[in-house]
Scaffold this active site. Sequence first.
Site, PDB file in Angstrom:
ATOM      1  N   CYS A  43      17.906  99.226  79.420  1.00 37.43           N
ATOM      2  CA  CYS A  43      18.800  98.747  78.351  1.00 37.43           C
ATOM      3  C   CYS A  43      18.310  97.430  77.748  1.00 37.43           C
ATOM      4  O   CYS A  43      18.855  96.971  76.744  1.00 37.43           O
ATOM      5  CB  CYS A  43      20.207  98.601  78.889  1.00 37.43           C
ATOM      6  SG  CYS A  43      20.753 100.072  79.778  1.00 37.43           S
TER       7      CYS A  43
ATOM      8  N   ILE B 212      28.857 106.051  74.699  1.00 36.34           N
ATOM      9  CA  ILE B 212      27.509 106.588  74.474  1.00 36.34           C
ATOM     10  C   ILE B 212      27.299 106.607  72.962  1.00 36.34           C
ATOM     11  O   ILE B 212      28.162 107.072  72.217  1.00 36.34           O
ATOM     12  CB  ILE B 212      27.385 107.977  75.117  1.00 36.34           C
ATOM     13  CG1 ILE B 212      27.421 107.813  76.647  1.00 36.34           C
ATOM     14  CG2 ILE B 212      26.109 108.690  74.678  1.00 36.34           C
ATOM     15  CD1 ILE B 212      27.570 109.115  77.398  1.00 36.34           C
TER      16      ILE B 212
ATOM     17  N   LYS C 158      30.703  97.079  74.568  1.00 40.47           N
ATOM     18  CA  LYS C 158      31.966  97.728  74.892  1.00 40.47           C
ATOM     19  C   LYS C 158      32.603  98.417  73.673  1.00 40.47           C
ATOM     20  O   LYS C 158      33.051  99.548  73.772  1.00 40.47           O
ATOM     21  CB  LYS C 158      32.903  96.655  75.459  1.00 40.47           C
ATOM     22  CG  LYS C 158      34.288  97.120  75.761  1.00 40.47           C
ATOM     23  CD  LYS C 158      34.296  98.021  76.972  1.00 40.47           C
ATOM     24  CE  LYS C 158      35.532  98.888  77.004  1.00 40.47           C
ATOM     25  NZ  LYS C 158      35.507  99.973  76.012  1.00 40.47           N
TER      26      LYS C 158
ATOM     27  N   HIS D   7      26.484 101.060  72.314  1.00 40.42           N
ATOM     28  CA  HIS D   7      25.268 100.692  73.044  1.00 40.42           C
ATOM     29  C   HIS D   7      24.191 101.770  72.901  1.00 40.42           C
ATOM     30  O   HIS D   7      23.954 102.547  73.826  1.00 40.42           O
ATOM     31  CB  HIS D   7      25.650 100.466  74.516  1.00 40.42           C
ATOM     32  CG  HIS D   7      24.520 100.075  75.410  1.00 40.42           C
ATOM     33  ND1 HIS D   7      23.421  99.369  74.985  1.00 40.42           N
ATOM     34  CD2 HIS D   7      24.348 100.278  76.749  1.00 40.42           C
ATOM     35  CE1 HIS D   7      22.611  99.177  76.019  1.00 40.42           C
ATOM     36  NE2 HIS D   7      23.140  99.721  77.095  1.00 40.42           N
TER      37      HIS D   7
END
Lengths: 388, 128
Positions: free
Chosen positions: A84, A210, A330, A334
Amino acid sequence: MTDPRIAGAGVTQFGKHPERTGRDLFAEAGLEALDQSGVDPEDVEALYYGNFMGELAEHQGHQGPLMAEAIGIDAPATRLEAACASAGAAVREAVKTLRNGEAEVVVVGGAERMTNIGTAAATDALAIAADDLYEIRAGMTFPGAYALMARAYFDEFGGSHEDLAHVAVKNHEHALVNEHAQIQKEITVEDAMEAPTIAAPLGLYDSCPITDGAAAAVLTTEAYAEDNDLDAPVAISGTGQGGDNLALQDRPHLARTPAADKAAHEAYADAGIEADDVDVAEVHDCFTIAEVLAIESLGLFEPGEGIHAATEGTTTRHGELPVNLSGGLKAKGHPVGATGVAQLATIAWVLEGTHPRADAVPDASVGVAHNAGGTVASTTVHVLEVEE
Amino acid sequence: MTETPLNGEYDDWLDAIEDGDGYYVECEAGHGWLPPRSVCPDCGSRTLHDEPLPDSGEIATHTTITVATPQFEDDAPYVTAIADFGPVSITGLVRGVDPEDVSMGDVVDIEVGERETTGERAVVFRPR
């Protein structure tokens, strides 16, 4: 100082775009960044590009040249993978290249296509950032890994799931005005507490969604920006990166993220700042507990104190030190390989005063971006400063 | 019988746990790791030897996973924990106890079980 300048940035809408290919997403972000920068695309000398799961999600490796082509630049292109933190690692390479005098203009960015394979396959793909032999085969998922860290944190320092709910409520509220955000929905502490459990003690609202999306930025040397009369008031004045054992079980401490401590220490020293100088931060809140660990590692809160920051309002947009004004991972979403550059763009826009939440920190001059990979076995921290 | 290639020393290690002869790898300075290791990541020592794994561990942290990957779909909900065996900590599935009753500090035995979903081997902890 010869700190690299951010000449322009572009971010796609983060969300569910299952039909859009990675190259299509990156083209949108990259071309927007180039257009905003006023840089001639022929001047671009390199592309550093972050992507994590392209092989699994769209059967596409070797994405560097593909993405350079997608944004119409004829330059060497390299993909970086640090889970990430892939885009954060790409930013770091770009900064080093510009500082070394090896280039005057580079594009940095990242993209991730995730929703096309569905939640189960995406969860499975994300899990490869952990230790396959010793973690995945013991049933660990990423929510599970952060749940292990959250319980260890509560056990050592106190705090509760309700404190984590305040992190989610804050970041959802911040995202309400962010048109790039995947989730623009206000939630309450009760909503977060009552949401279905994913990996106890973490629930649905402790987890980022997602996401499909891309982000890009055009970085130049200070001299190039001056010579070409670019409007590029924000500089990247510090870069740092830290590492840790890949598997949680091999670390001496389950409630701290020393890779981020190291990255912050290096970035602050590089920029010549202290934690107290930071006015605003974008941190890697893939899970609510991750924001707590991040703000402690950044030195913004003492170990054990970060859990109270959102509950007490310190890190809200009305607080002394707003964290994740974009909505964070959040609520903003992401798209793994794009996140580090989306954070960079957010901080640049906040410092320039063009971000819709910039009014939270009208006098801000120093911002930090914290991008973490895996269970924080890779972390990059970048310090951004705006010309007075 | 599995037809997939084995993962060398990892599978040897699982065999040893299965036989009740669990071990870990230790450097001269006493840092413990799980195999395969060619060098101690802490001190750089390349003189590593096997040591018997203590016969019980203590749960250092745990989670009950309800949203699983496809490889654990039929196992969910299940408990994954990290247990502290002293020189090393190990991640495994906690079985033989209601997930609600798993607590920090619980003393556990280690064994090898199978995933319900795929039948593949997995480290299993059982509270004493």
